[in-house]
Design a protein around this motif. Structure first.
Motif, short mmCIF file in Angstrom:
data_model
loop_
_atom_site.label_atom_id
_atom_site.label_comp_id
_atom_site.label_asym_id
_atom_site.label_seq_id
_atom_site.Cartn_x
_atom_site.Cartn_y
_atom_site.Cartn_z
N GLY A 284 0.80 -1.23 0.00
CA GLY A 284 0.00 0.00 0.00
C GLY A 284 0.83 1.27 0.00
O GLY A 284 0.35 2.33 -0.42
N HIS A 285 2.09 1.16 0.46
CA HIS A 285 2.97 2.33 0.47
C HIS A 285 4.06 2.23 -0.61
O HIS A 285 5.08 2.92 -0.54
N ASN A 286 3.83 1.36 -1.60
CA ASN A 286 4.74 1.22 -2.74
C ASN A 286 6.18 0.89 -2.33
O ASN A 286 7.14 1.47 -2.87
N VAL A 287 6.30 -0.01 -1.37
CA VAL A 287 7.63 -0.55 -1.03
C VAL A 287 7.85 -1.78 -1.91
O VAL A 287 6.99 -2.66 -1.97
N SER A 288 8.97 -1.85 -2.60
CA SER A 288 9.21 -2.96 -3.52
C SER A 288 9.28 -4.28 -2.76
O SER A 288 9.65 -4.33 -1.59
#
Length: 496
Positions: free
Chosen positions: A125-129
């Motif tokens: 949801g927080h665009n962490v790979s």
């Protein structure tokens, strides 16, 4: 494997070559029959008939089933929604993953799969790979377990220290375990200071644009898409199975150590059969979870048992790689790696006493990297160190055992055939070779600082002072990397 990005065939080629060498490939007495029998009979069948290995596989399958049940019940989704309301930033999501990884210190497999299943929706949801999540999971798995007195790793190390109080030595080794301690320091710095470099930076830049994987190969994507996520789950539907798993696994491990027959708790834990204890504990935790869901009418019995093939399917890649990794380790053992390393360390130790911890650290790294097992490296090197220093130099023995443990974790941390590395990939649902290639530069940085710290410790023989110097060097090194990467980013932005 690093070149081709294809780990299954790479494993099998290594096993075949080992079998050919075992059959005497470069001698006049070469036997193809001996080679083939060694690969399949002594190798694959041998590792799969080992009760300890089977216990680990069953434990993994049960974990996969429980994760599938938690997802189907909506527990993971509920936690993701709960966490998303409270975690507002990427740093917050990453730090939560770090602290959760530190809390689950009983076993690295359990750590990898639990942290991955719980935090994956939040970090997504927080665009962490997925590669960054896999690194966080891996960096808080073995490095935490190796400095936790109540863990399967403490039990393993204690078992390799012969003719000494193994648990007491393990406790004395903790402040000297520089790789594990500096990995935690580095991980916090990387997250808080937003430092990304090497292949990881590419993955993080792509994740910021919405591509969490970077590469086309997404081996676990179909599994998660096929799971039915129900909307009536609550956070308790995730918390209860995890707490049950922790409690049942601890009870299972101390049971195998004789706790219920009167053995003290610490002794029972250090003498436990981790594989059998985890398998038994996870089974009872699964039964409690099924009962909990059925009583709460979140899932029916049919729903729960339909998760068995789903959970098994999710673990197939990890089981395959683990089986090949164990076979490769059995092959290297049969070729005499243990005797070779014993001779190598024995030859270098003369006249290099103060440098010996650093030398052992390097040898342990390469041995663990090549064989893919920390515990196997412990079994090879710790008895050598104890035999070298027992009764003569207790402090140097403690430092050297710590260096062996730290080097084993370091080599295991970056090895593509390591079971812990494989589990971190599975937990994050990340392409395995992506995880290996993005993590490697981070591991090398921490390993370099740890090596310098062991050289200092060999001369000072003081855990606290050496650790403080190591932390200062680690933070300074990360700040320098941040400065260099920021300058490169500005240059690239200016050219555009």
């Amino acid at each position: 494997a690093l070149i081709t990005k294809e780990v299954y065939s790479s494993f099998f080629i290594g096993i075949i070559i080992g079998g050919l060498l075992y059959g005497g490939l470069f001698t006049a007495h070469f036997s193809l029959e001996t080679s083939i029998l060694h690969v399949f009979d002594d190798g694959l069948l041998g590792v799969l008939s080992n009760p300890s290995n089977i216990g680990i596989l069953i434990f993994l399958i049960i974990l996969g089933i429980m994760v599938s049940m938690m997802n189907k019940a909506g527990g993971s989704k509920a936690f993701g929604e709960w966490a998303s309301k409270r975690i507002k930033t990427r740093i917050g999501a990453e730090l939560t993953s770090v602290f959760l990884g530190m809390l689950i210190f009983i076993d690295d497999y359990f750590n990898c799969l639990t942290v991955g299943s719980v935090m994956r929706p939040v970090t997504d949801g927080h665009n962490v790979s997925r590669a960054k999540l896999a690194y966080i999971i891996d960096a808080t798995a073995a490095p935490i377990c190796i400095i936790a007195p109540i863990s399967s790793w403490a039990a393993a190390v204690t078992g390799f220290v012969e003719n000494e109080d193994g648990f007491a030595i393990f406790m004395q080794c903790i402040p000297y375990n520089y790789y594990a301690l500096l990995t935690i320091v580095a991980l916090l710095c990387f997250v808080i200071l937003k430092v990304d470099f090497g292949p990881m930076k590419t993955h993080e830049d792509n994740a910021a644009k919405g591509d969490l994987f970077t590469t086309a190969d997404r081996p676990y994507a179909n599994v998660s898409n096929e799971e039915v996520i129900r909307g009536n789950g609550k956070v308790i539907d995730l918390v209860f199975p995890i707490i049950s798993l922790i409690i049942c696994c601890v009870i299972g491990m101390i049971y195998t150590g004789g706790f219920f027959d009167g053995t003290p708790f610490v002794t029972a834990f250090s003498n436990c059969d981790a594989s059998f204890g985890l398998m038994m504990g996870s089974f009872f935790a699964m039964m409690l979870t099924i009962l909990f869901y059925v009583v709460r009418k979140i899932l029916t019995f049919n729903d729960c048992f339909s998760c068995i093939p789903e959970g098994f399917k999710a673990m197939v890649p990890a089981i395959l790689i683990l089986t090949f990794a164990w076979t490769l380790k059995a092959t290297t053992d049969s070729l005499g790696v243990k005797e070779y390393v014993a001779g190598l360390v024995g030859g270098l130790s003369v006249g290099f006493l103060n440098f010996l911890p650093a030398i052992i650290f390097i040898v342990a790294i390469f041995l663990a990297f090549a064989t893919g097992t920390s515990w196997g490296t412990f079994g090879i090197l710790i008895p050598i160190v104890v035999g070298t220093f027992a009764g003569t130099d207790k402090t140097m023995m403690i430092i050297s055992i710590s260096a062996c443990m730290a080097g084993a974790v370091c080599g295991d941390h970056c090895s593509p055939i390591s079971d812990t590395t494989i589990m971190a990939s599975a937990g994050a649902q990340c392409n395995h070779m992506n995880h290996v290639s993005t993590q490697l530069p981070y591991v090398i940085v921490v390993a370099a600082v740890s090596l310098i710290t062991y050289i200092i410790a060999g001369f000072l023989r003081n855990a606290v002072i050496s650790l403080i110097i190591g932390i200062i060097l680690m933070v300074g090194c990360i700040l320098l990397i941040k400065y260099i990467t920021d300058c490169k980013s500005k240059e690239a932005g200016g050219k555009q």
